[in-house]
Structures are given as C-alpha cells and as structure tokens.
Write an enzyme that holds these catalytic residues in place. Structure first.
Site, PDB file in Angstrom:
ATOM      1  N   HIS A 243       1.016  -1.156  -0.134  1.00 18.73           N
ATOM      2  CA  HIS A 243      -0.167   0.040  -0.037  1.00 18.73           C
ATOM      3  C   HIS A 243       0.852   1.112   0.035  1.00 18.73           C
ATOM      4  O   HIS A 243       2.035   1.223   0.105  1.00 18.73           O
ATOM      5  CB  HIS A 243      -1.022  -0.130   1.262  1.00 18.73           C
ATOM      6  CG  HIS A 243      -2.196   0.551   0.977  1.00 18.73           C
ATOM      7  ND1 HIS A 243      -2.584   1.850   0.233  1.00 18.73           N
ATOM      8  CD2 HIS A 243      -3.605  -0.152   1.111  1.00 18.73           C
ATOM      9  CE1 HIS A 243      -3.783   1.949   0.218  1.00 18.73           C
ATOM     10  NE2 HIS A 243      -4.774   0.682   0.461  1.00 18.73           N
TER      11      HIS A 243
ATOM     12  N   SER B 279      -0.454   6.937 -10.684  1.00 16.28           N
ATOM     13  CA  SER B 279      -0.149   7.770 -11.835  1.00 16.28           C
ATOM     14  C   SER B 279       0.105   7.182 -13.029  1.00 16.28           C
ATOM     15  O   SER B 279       0.488   5.684 -13.180  1.00 16.28           O
ATOM     16  CB  SER B 279       0.815   8.740 -11.349  1.00 16.28           C
ATOM     17  OG  SER B 279       2.114   8.191 -11.349  1.00 16.28           O
TER      18      SER B 279
ATOM     19  N   GLU C 153      -4.693   0.770 -13.575  1.00 10.34           N
ATOM     20  CA  GLU C 153      -5.835   2.001 -13.297  1.00 10.34           C
ATOM     21  C   GLU C 153      -4.979   3.260 -12.996  1.00 10.34           C
ATOM     22  O   GLU C 153      -4.644   3.363 -11.882  1.00 10.34           O
ATOM     23  CB  GLU C 153      -6.636   1.274 -12.208  1.00 10.34           C
ATOM     24  CG  GLU C 153      -8.166   2.148 -12.285  1.00 10.34           C
ATOM     25  CD  GLU C 153      -8.041   3.446 -11.579  1.00 10.34           C
ATOM     26  OE1 GLU C 153      -7.795   4.386 -12.154  1.00 10.34           O
ATOM     27  OE2 GLU C 153      -8.726   3.386 -10.486  1.00 10.34           O
TER      28      GLU C 153
ATOM     29  N   CYS D 211      -9.417   9.681  -9.242  1.00  7.90           N
ATOM     30  CA  CYS D 211      -8.892   9.427 -10.883  1.00  7.90           C
ATOM     31  C   CYS D 211     -10.143   9.622 -11.661  1.00  7.90           C
ATOM     32  O   CYS D 211      -9.914   9.885 -13.048  1.00  7.90           O
ATOM     33  CB  CYS D 211      -8.279   8.188 -10.965  1.00  7.90           C
ATOM     34  SG  CYS D 211      -9.049   6.935 -10.367  1.00  7.90           S
TER      35      CYS D 211
ATOM     36  N   GLU E 239      -4.274  16.263 -15.492  1.00  6.38           N
ATOM     37  CA  GLU E 239      -5.088  15.623 -14.262  1.00  6.38           C
ATOM     38  C   GLU E 239      -4.300  16.736 -13.219  1.00  6.38           C
ATOM     39  O   GLU E 239      -3.336  16.613 -13.029  1.00  6.38           O
ATOM     40  CB  GLU E 239      -4.570  14.205 -14.234  1.00  6.38           C
ATOM     41  CG  GLU E 239      -5.331  13.736 -12.689  1.00  6.38           C
ATOM     42  CD  GLU E 239      -4.917  12.214 -12.459  1.00  6.38           C
ATOM     43  OE1 GLU E 239      -5.796  11.503 -11.930  1.00  6.38           O
ATOM     44  OE2 GLU E 239      -3.873  11.939 -12.604  1.00  6.38           O
TER      45      GLU E 239
END
Length: 460
Positions: free
Chosen positions: A155, A207, A228, A262, A362
């Site tokens: 994580h 990212s 993803e 996202c 983004e």
C-alpha cells in the site's frame, strides 16, 4: 523508516519499519507455498472465509473511518462511506465467484468431454494508492483471493494502516497463513518484486508515470499487468438536463475527496441554452462548502494530501489564469485556504479552452474548468480531445440520446445523470492513458485467472 505525515496538522501519524530483502524473500516464498493449497480450497470455503472478513471489517467501521481521516484528510463525515463501498464490492465479488469461475462447457461432441477451466494465476501483487485506499485495494484483493490466488499488498506510504486492517481481518477470518501478506516497501524494492519470477500478476493503481514504471519492470516477463491510472474526466450538461440535479451531482463529482479522484470531474461542457443558469447554480453551491479540519463533522472539504500537492495545484490554476481563464470562486471566502498549507479553496475556471492546463492535465485537486458548447457534436469532439479515458458522463432526460452519444465517447465507463461511482457489477476499465485491464464484475475475474482447455476423448 517509513513516516506517514497527516495532512490535518503536519504531525507524524504512523512510523513503520520498511521490510528488508530477507523479509521480502521470505514473504514471496511463503506466498508461493500457501497458494498451492489455497487453489485447491473449494470456492464455497473461500467464500465463507472472505464473508467473515467482511463482517469483521464492518465491525471496525468507526475506528477505520477515524484512522482514514488522519492518514489522508478526508472529512470524518464521509470516511465511513468508504467502509460501505468496500463491503459492497467485496460481497458482490464473493457472490458472483461461483458463476465467474465455473467451467465453460464447449458443447456436446460425440465421444468427447470438452470444457475450459479458469485456473488461478499464482501470486498477485497489488500496489494500491492512498486516495481511496480501501476501495482501490479491494478491487483486486478479494477477487484474486476468491479465484485461488495468493496476494501480496503493497500500500501507499500515506495509508499503510489500511493494508494492516486488511491483514488483521483476513487473519481473524481464518485465511491460511501466507495467502495474504502485507509488505512495506521502497519504490526500488517494489520494482524488484514486479520483476521477481514468484509474482504472476501485478494490479497497480496510481499515476501514469507510475504505470509506465510498473510496465517497464514487468516488460521482460510474460505476466499480466492491470493499470488503473489517471483521468481528466469530462461531463456534458445537455440542453434538456434536470439542471438542479446536474448542478448537485457535478459539484460533488468535482470536489468530493478534495478532487483527489482519478474519476473525479474536471472538464465540464454545458449547452449554451442552460449555460448561465448552470454557472450561477454551480457557484452558489460551491460557496456553501466548508473547508477546514476534517475531524470536525461540519467540514465538507478537507485538505489535499500534502502541502507540495497543494502548491502544484495552485501552480496549475495560475497557469490556466495566465492563459486567459477567469476564476469564478473568490478564495478569500475560504479563509483556511493559505499558501504553504495543504488547505486549498475549491475553484471553477471559466473562459477556458483546450490549450489550458485545467483542460489537459490531471490536476487531482478541487478544480474544474467549464466551457459553453452549442451542440452534441461539439461536446463529443471536446470530450474525446484528451489523452485520458476513464469515465465520462452526460446529464439529459433523453436516454436514447445518451446512448448514442456514449457510443461515440472514448471512455471506460459512460454515465447518465450520475458520476464518480463504481458499480461492482460493471467492469471498471480505462482506455488511452487511463490504463488497461479490468477489475470488478464477472469480466474482472478473467484478468485474475488463466483459461485451461480440457479435451477428453471418452471412447477410442
């Protein structure tokens, strides 16, 4: 030593020792060994263990919510909803596993028995991001385990306790040792594990740059990689939209989680017939947000993840303003928002075009750009003018029009009259720089298993 700095007040919330090469090696060996037995565990037995995991996780809702707010800054009034969403996804993937993992009958053929069986891949490495730490991890962890894989979860250093919660609940639920493990790693050690032959699949959320790093690390091996990645997601408010509903949804979709999603909304296209009313309603609702300490139940907008991230967002806003955009929100109305802090006022930029940062990059903060359009065709062209393709949405009363327009949009998920939501019964997938592969739904199981054909001649 790995330190988690809380965005609430800049204090050190967690300190953990990074795992050594010896611990990493031991974990990989243990995962390989444990997976051999786990793959032979009947699906119904796996489901019983993971259902107990869900019950244990749910019982810790309040502690998890507070812990999550401290780690990543989402207001305490909202963090319990992440527990709810995690359970929704986990329980759905458990429920559909017997169907998704069942043998595929190839049909009758005299003197033959033929079918395709879905076998587990082996050891799945999940690399999860901090912005929705449980929701992101559960997308691969639970279905991978249900499919008979072992899982190693790495994580984010910002949310390490989320991984520990998974491990604790799974252990208490009766999952055999070694089938699920947590490692706290440097970026360099994570890359080494991706290259390690004891890993059979990598599920990465993060990212675009991080996705390229993972893909390069896996490039010399023939393993699957699920990516993803980022988004700069568009929405279209058609002339026939329920305007009040559209405003409420879109403001929430742009600013929830301080815009750190996202699939959060960043590019807004509004038909000229309703443009003025939409802009007025958007500004009015934005001014009602309460930016402040996320431990205060009255707070509706918390800090972004760190001061450096806030500084980058401020620079992106300023770049768009220098290029001609007009800020619609007076940051002074949010006195907590100050340079040198992670507390950042929400912003709507008007007069934008596609040469500007807000419509191309983004931003990952509480910022959106808004453009007037004159037709469905113009909206389609602008929505597709991006390197990203995670989600897109339309607000309209005409479902046929929504379907026709959706067929022309390059995106992984197309919404009508809603946004920023993952339905676990549907495939979660991106196109272009938003990634590849799939999680959730029956289709998600296809990426966590390999097909093996059985061709049995019964008479010679």
């Amino acid at each position: 030593m790995q330190k988690t700095i809380s965005p609430i007040d800049g204090s050190i919330y967690v300190e953990l020792e990074l795992d050594t090469p010896a611990i990493i090696d031991e974990a990989l060996d243990a995962a390989r060994a444990a997976q051999r037995a786990w793959r032979d565990t009947p699906v119904e037995d796996r489901a019983a263990i993971l259902s107990r995991f869900c019950d244990l996780f749910e019982a810790q809702r309040d502690e998890i919510a507070t812990e999550l707010t401290w780690q990543m800054g989402r207001p305490i009034r909202y963090t319990p909803s992440e527990v709810n969403g995690t359970l929704e996804r986990a329980r759905h993937m458990i429920a559909i596993a017997p169907q998704a993992l069942a043998d595929i009958d190839a049909g009758p053929k005299e003197n033959f028995t033929r079918f395709v069986r879905r076998e587990p891949l082996g050891v799945v490495l999940t690399i999860a991001a901090w912005n929705y730490p449980y929701l992101i991890a559960v997308n691969s962890v639970v279905p991978a385990l249900m499919a008979g894989n072992a899982v190693i979860l790495k994580h984010s250093a910002q949310t390490p306790l989320c991984a520990e919660r998974f491990a604790s609940c799974l252990t208490k639920a009766g999952l055999p040792a070694g089938v699920f493990q947590v490692l706290h790693l440097t970026h360099a050690d994570t890359e080494k594990i991706v290259r390690d032959r004891r890993i059979d699949f990598v599920a990465f959320t993060g990212s675009v740059a991080g996705g390229h790093t993972v893909q390069r690390a896996a490039s010399e091996r023939f393993i699957g990689v699920g990516l993803e990645l980022g988004g700069c997601d568009p929405v279209y408010v058609r002339h026939d939209a329920d305007l009040a509903h559209a405003i409420e949804n879109i403001v929430d979709g742009a600013y929830f989680n301080s815009g750190q999603s996202c699939c959060g909304l960043q590019r807004i296209y509004v038909h000229e017939r309703v443009y003025d009313d939409f802009v007025a309603g958007f500004i009015d609702l934005t001014r009602k947000y309460v930016l402040g300490n996320p431990l205060d139940p009255n707070t509706t907008l918390g800090p972004v993840i760190r001061t450096s991230a806030a500084d980058t967002i401020r620079q992106q806003i300023e770049a768009s303003i220098r290029a001609g955009a007009s800020p619609a929100i007076d940051a002074a109305a949010f006195p907590v928002s100050k340079p040198g802090t992670p507390y950042l006022a929400p912003q709507l930029l008007l007069g934008v075009d596609h040469s500007m940062t807000v419509m191309r990059e983004e931003i990952f903060g509480p910022v959106a750009g808004l453009m007037k359009v004159s037709s469905d065709q113009q909206a389609v062209e602008l929505m597709n003018d991006t390197v990203f393709g995670l989600t897109a949405a339309i607000w309209t009363r005409d479902q046929e029009a929504a379907l026709a327009i959706g067929d022309r949009i390059d995106t992984g998920t197309w919404f009508m009259n809603r946004c920023d939501y993952l339905d676990p019964a549907l495939a979660w997938v991106g196109v272009k720089d938003s990634g590849r592969g799939c999680t959730l739904s029956v289709v998600g199981y296809e990426h966590l298993t390999r097909p093996k054909s059985f061709h049995l001649r019964t008479r010679t």
